[in-house]
Design a protein around this motif. Sequence first.
Motif, mmCIF file in Angstrom:
data_model
loop_
_atom_site.group_PDB
_atom_site.id
_atom_site.type_symbol
_atom_site.label_atom_id
_atom_site.label_comp_id
_atom_site.label_asym_id
_atom_site.label_seq_id
_atom_site.Cartn_x
_atom_site.Cartn_y
_atom_site.Cartn_z
ATOM 1 N N LEU A 1 65.500 60.093 39.821
ATOM 2 C CA LEU A 1 64.773 59.526 40.955
ATOM 3 C C LEU A 1 64.958 58.020 41.094
ATOM 4 O O LEU A 1 64.331 57.400 41.959
ATOM 5 C CB LEU A 1 63.280 59.862 40.848
ATOM 6 N N THR B 1 67.169 57.887 45.015
ATOM 7 C CA THR B 1 67.025 59.089 45.839
ATOM 8 C C THR B 1 67.909 59.036 47.080
ATOM 9 O O THR B 1 68.210 60.072 47.672
ATOM 10 C CB THR B 1 65.558 59.278 46.264
ATOM 11 N N ASN C 1 64.666 52.278 45.396
ATOM 12 C CA ASN C 1 63.714 52.897 44.467
ATOM 13 C C ASN C 1 63.409 51.972 43.301
ATOM 14 O O ASN C 1 62.261 51.829 42.870
ATOM 15 C CB ASN C 1 64.275 54.217 43.927
#
Length: 427
Positions: free
Chosen positions: A386, A389, A171
């Motif tokens: 986030l 994730t 991410n």
Amino acid sequence: MKFVCLDCERAYRLEERRNPFVCDCGGLLEVRQDYRGLDGERLKLEFDNRLADRMSSWASGVWRYKELIAPELPDAYITSRYEGNTGLYPSATLAEFAGVRGLMLKAQSENPSGSFKDNGMAVAVSYGRSLGYRRFTCTSTGNTSSSLAMYAAWAGCSSYVFLPKHHISMNKVLQTLAYGAQVISFEGTYDDGIRFSELHSEQLGLYVCNSINPFRIEGQKSIVFEIAQQLRWQMPDWIVVPGGALSNATALGKGLYELKELGMIDKLPRVAVVQAEGASPFHQMVAQGDAQLKPVRNPYTRATAMNIGNPPSWKKALQYAIKYTKGVTVSVTDEEIMLAKDRIDRSGIGCEPASAASVAGLKKLAAAGIIDKECTAVCLLTGHILKDTEAIEALYKGTLAPSEAAPSVLHTPDLTLDEVRRFITEL
């Protein structure tokens, strides 16, 4: 303002050490300011007045404190995304979980790139621009690179990121790429990338923005300045922070030192630095009473932001966070980190795994009686939920789930009232 070597105390003018901020003796440099003539009470009023500003650099939770961070930087070079201004949230549920009387979460995850790195990166990029640099670099496990890439793009500059191939969050890599960074992925560890930057950045024309850059530390001091202002300058008993490269621990301790010297706070909180067991050289050094840090050759923790075996800021963290505040260190397992993450996520705030180390560490220190159960604490949440994730997916698939964190997903081919009723009743 001047640079001073932490090892030999040699002083340099700022223009004498542009990159990569190392003394002739090999020691790291820090920024020291002369605060004579500053009135702490007047500054408090000024900082409060600036809270009403929403469009100038004073609207930033970093540049609001410019007198204490970068008083000599010309305003024309200030680079800002209105960073800082992050929430400080009391949680009775998490205080009970951790075993203390009061717990507040400082959600640095609310920064524009999603991590605490923005507080320091805003200042590092601003100073680099003032020196004429247009190309910026860092070695990163993720959060530093995405922050640098964002600020470089915002300033119309370019960024070059050295990224280890393994034990990183995709991410964060994707976020870094999205902001336009040029990524150099390599076999090896974070520490290998840092060594390369120290040796070659100047000849490549790259301005280093890792935590060896003392302006990063100056910017990150704003986190503790903001905590103090949010609490009306009445400090908690403890501030608990995850420890990876140790820039945050250094900045917190240095910021507390300066607030106390200026008479802006009466009470000095103690700092607790939490490391993951698989990457805990700083904790091992402090716990064993060693004078030198022994690097971990192959560090590993699921909390990827802490996957650092040779933290470059350890001497500064030792001086400011441990010695000055009478702080402590602790290491926690990945299982303890993930359990704390589950509780933080379910509290409605959420965080990436490394952030949860602060609450896991507080719980462990309280259980051991090192932190009294009647104490109050602020735990730093360093990165957004986030940012990783894959950790959430693993947690709720059960591959990383502690026994207390049962998955809460109903898989059913056909929706039926009885199935849904059973699922709701069993939760």
